[in-house]
Motif scaffolding. Structure first.
Motif, PDB file in Angstrom:
ATOM      1  N   THR A 168       3.459 -12.339   5.614  1.00  0.00           N
ATOM      2  CA  THR A 168       2.732 -11.231   6.225  1.00  0.00           C
ATOM      3  C   THR A 168       2.472 -10.152   5.172  1.00  0.00           C
ATOM      4  O   THR A 168       1.388  -9.576   5.104  1.00  0.00           O
ATOM      5  CB  THR A 168       3.526 -10.656   7.415  1.00  0.00           C
ATOM      6  OG1 THR A 168       3.811 -11.728   8.320  1.00  0.00           O
ATOM      7  CG2 THR A 168       2.743  -9.587   8.141  1.00  0.00           C
ATOM      8  N   GLN A 214      -6.359  -5.933  -1.783  1.00  0.00           N
ATOM      9  CA  GLN A 214      -7.092  -6.417  -2.959  1.00  0.00           C
ATOM     10  C   GLN A 214      -8.522  -6.813  -2.614  1.00  0.00           C
ATOM     11  O   GLN A 214      -9.451  -6.562  -3.384  1.00  0.00           O
ATOM     12  CB  GLN A 214      -6.370  -7.618  -3.587  1.00  0.00           C
ATOM     13  CG  GLN A 214      -4.983  -7.302  -4.127  1.00  0.00           C
ATOM     14  CD  GLN A 214      -5.004  -6.221  -5.185  1.00  0.00           C
ATOM     15  OE1 GLN A 214      -5.832  -6.239  -6.083  1.00  0.00           O
ATOM     16  NE2 GLN A 214      -4.126  -5.238  -5.056  1.00  0.00           N
ATOM     17  N   GLY A 215      -8.689  -7.456  -1.459  1.00  0.00           N
ATOM     18  CA  GLY A 215     -10.024  -7.879  -1.046  1.00  0.00           C
ATOM     19  C   GLY A 215     -10.892  -6.679  -0.721  1.00  0.00           C
ATOM     20  O   GLY A 215     -12.060  -6.612  -1.101  1.00  0.00           O
ATOM     21  N   GLY A 216     -10.292  -5.713  -0.012  1.00  0.00           N
ATOM     22  CA  GLY A 216     -11.030  -4.495   0.311  1.00  0.00           C
ATOM     23  C   GLY A 216     -11.463  -3.783  -0.947  1.00  0.00           C
ATOM     24  O   GLY A 216     -12.605  -3.310  -1.059  1.00  0.00           O
ATOM     25  N   ILE A 247      -1.225  -7.561   1.077  1.00  0.00           N
ATOM     26  CA  ILE A 247      -1.646  -7.404  -0.321  1.00  0.00           C
ATOM     27  C   ILE A 247      -3.078  -7.921  -0.492  1.00  0.00           C
ATOM     28  O   ILE A 247      -3.930  -7.276  -1.105  1.00  0.00           O
ATOM     29  CB  ILE A 247      -0.705  -8.208  -1.265  1.00  0.00           C
ATOM     30  CG1 ILE A 247       0.687  -7.578  -1.323  1.00  0.00           C
ATOM     31  CG2 ILE A 247      -1.303  -8.351  -2.663  1.00  0.00           C
ATOM     32  CD1 ILE A 247       0.795  -6.387  -2.250  1.00  0.00           C
ATOM     33  N   ALA A 248      -3.334  -9.086   0.091  1.00  0.00           N
ATOM     34  CA  ALA A 248      -4.681  -9.662  -0.016  1.00  0.00           C
ATOM     35  C   ALA A 248      -5.694  -8.760   0.675  1.00  0.00           C
ATOM     36  O   ALA A 248      -6.818  -8.580   0.177  1.00  0.00           O
ATOM     37  CB  ALA A 248      -4.709 -11.069   0.583  1.00  0.00           C
ATOM     38  N   ALA A 249      -5.310  -8.161   1.812  1.00  0.00           N
ATOM     39  CA  ALA A 249      -6.223  -7.257   2.521  1.00  0.00           C
ATOM     40  C   ALA A 249      -6.615  -6.089   1.618  1.00  0.00           C
ATOM     41  O   ALA A 249      -7.801  -5.739   1.512  1.00  0.00           O
ATOM     42  CB  ALA A 249      -5.568  -6.745   3.803  1.00  0.00           C
ATOM     43  N   GLN A 275       4.547  -6.271  -2.967  1.00  0.00           N
ATOM     44  CA  GLN A 275       4.765  -7.163  -1.835  1.00  0.00           C
ATOM     45  C   GLN A 275       6.188  -7.039  -1.294  1.00  0.00           C
ATOM     46  O   GLN A 275       6.398  -7.091  -0.086  1.00  0.00           O
ATOM     47  CB  GLN A 275       4.480  -8.612  -2.271  1.00  0.00           C
ATOM     48  CG  GLN A 275       4.526  -9.615  -1.132  1.00  0.00           C
ATOM     49  CD  GLN A 275       3.948 -10.952  -1.552  1.00  0.00           C
ATOM     50  OE1 GLN A 275       3.011 -11.013  -2.355  1.00  0.00           O
ATOM     51  NE2 GLN A 275       4.494 -12.040  -1.030  1.00  0.00           N
ATOM     52  N   ALA A 287       2.253 -10.701   1.947  1.00  0.00           N
ATOM     53  CA  ALA A 287       1.243 -11.270   1.044  1.00  0.00           C
ATOM     54  C   ALA A 287      -0.149 -11.089   1.632  1.00  0.00           C
ATOM     55  O   ALA A 287      -1.121 -10.808   0.923  1.00  0.00           O
ATOM     56  CB  ALA A 287       1.523 -12.751   0.791  1.00  0.00           C
ATOM     57  N   SER A 288      -0.223 -11.234   2.937  1.00  0.00           N
ATOM     58  CA  SER A 288      -1.499 -11.074   3.626  1.00  0.00           C
ATOM     59  C   SER A 288      -1.989  -9.625   3.531  1.00  0.00           C
ATOM     60  O   SER A 288      -3.187  -9.370   3.342  1.00  0.00           O
ATOM     61  CB  SER A 288      -1.301 -11.501   5.075  1.00  0.00           C
ATOM     62  OG  SER A 288      -2.401 -11.170   5.848  1.00  0.00           O
ATOM     63  N   ALA A 340      -9.987  -4.276   7.026  1.00  0.00           N
ATOM     64  CA  ALA A 340      -8.921  -5.251   6.780  1.00  0.00           C
ATOM     65  C   ALA A 340      -7.570  -4.652   7.140  1.00  0.00           C
ATOM     66  O   ALA A 340      -6.748  -5.296   7.809  1.00  0.00           O
ATOM     67  CB  ALA A 340      -8.937  -5.688   5.316  1.00  0.00           C
TER      68      ALA A 340
END
Lengths: 222, 222
Positions: free
Chosen positions: A167, A176-178, A172-174, A142, A169-170, A194
């Motif tokens: 942003t 991880q979620g993908g 990172i989430a994109a 991050q 963090a977002s 994403a």
């Protein structure tokens, strides 16, 4: 083992000792990638790395669990280094797109056999060691994305009003979620969607100011 | 069991039979939430739901595995229904923010004990049944988000140039990634950052046109 302790251990080893320790880690990593963490035995590691059991226990007194933790730290390092040289120099949209392609390629290739995921699961997702490793990886990842967002804000390519850390963090989430969706469905569509959507939106957030100026300029009475 | 088969089974049951079957599913869900899927026995289910073992096998001839799969389908349904009434009517920013709050609250409350995740792990993440269930849940979830994005595009609140389906996929990834980080760190920061950043960016994508007009208007020579 946290990085400080790891460094101290490293400092205590001779160059030859450090090379042997690293050979054991890399050999175990290859075994884990081929057959999974649960099925990998110290005998496999010994055979593959041409070491003896006493050497393995010399470097990893805690046995298989300590060795797997060291391999997990090594795999965490690879998560970041596989994204280089782009991740550390996200200073143009070209760099961001290269980074995006590299991430998609990495996880598409690994597919459902994400080695770090396998190791974290084997070590126990809820153990303090596995949690510390994951937290530290996410933090370092991050931070590099945050630096990239901040660099783009400085040159007006991303809206300077956005919080660079959130942003990042977002993003990172994109990823991880993908990857989570990829792990359960085998398809990379969500990962790509994403990253593309977030990058497109960030790109147009920066474009707003120049466009406004442009419209302002053409807003002269005609 | 896919939904069609499930419906056919449902149609074959009397109202009383369907109620008993549902009672067994809900009781098992509660047991799984309390003690985990692996530790839940058919005896626990029998005791909790005041049914007999022969009744359980009447409705779930495949025993525990079939029962757990039905509970997973029930939990998947709850993932969606817990997001209502917002998820099916994302036609204003207020609705989107209510939805965002509901999602964050849901996963913050469940924490590391996400019941669907526990069940999918127990059933085997890679079994066709678990994969089909996950794929179907994601598809239905994404379709509702897509409808919400399209509704906001129609009223000019989201840039109509964006691909609504990929934007919805990106929101799914934001949630899944935020939850994945929550599961490994216990913190909801990434989930919140991902949803807030994506919604903020979507909001400003729609605002671009009115802002341009506004600046154009104030761009008169002074």
């Amino acid at each position: 083992m946290d990085r400080k302790v790891q460094k101290e251990v490293g400092a205590m080893l001779t160059a030859k000792g450090a090379a042997t320790r690293q050979r054991i880690i890399e050999g175990t990593s290859a075994e884990v990638r081929e057959r999974g963490a649960a099925a990998t035995t110290l005998d496999d590691v010994r055979a593959r790395t041409s070491t003896s059991k006493s050497q393995i226990f010399h470097y990893f007194p805690g046995g298989k669990e300590e060795l797997l933790l060291a391999v997990a730290a090594y795999e965490a390092e690879r998560v970041l280094s596989d994204q280089e040289p782009f991740l550390s120099a996200l200073t143009s949209w070209e760099a961001w797109h290269n980074w995006r392609d590299r991430v998609v390629e990495r996880y598409r290739t690994l597919g459902v056999h994400c080695p770090l995921g396998v190791l974290i699961t084997e070590l126990g997702r809820k153990t303090p060691a596995a949690q510390a490793l994951t937290a530290q990886l996410l933090e370092r990842w991050q931070e590099r994305l945050r630096a990239g967002v901040a660099a783009m804000q400085r040159i007006g390519e991303i809206d300077p009003g956005l919080d660079a850390d959130r942003t990042a963090a977002s993003l990172i989430a994109a990823v991880q979620g993908g990857v989570a969706v990829l792990l359960s469905t085998g398809r990379a569509d969500h990962l790509e969607a994403a990253l593309d959507t977030t990058l497109d939106l960030l790109k147009s957030s920066g474009r707003r100011t120049p466009e406004l100026l442009h419209v302002g300029a053409s807003g002269d009475p005609t």
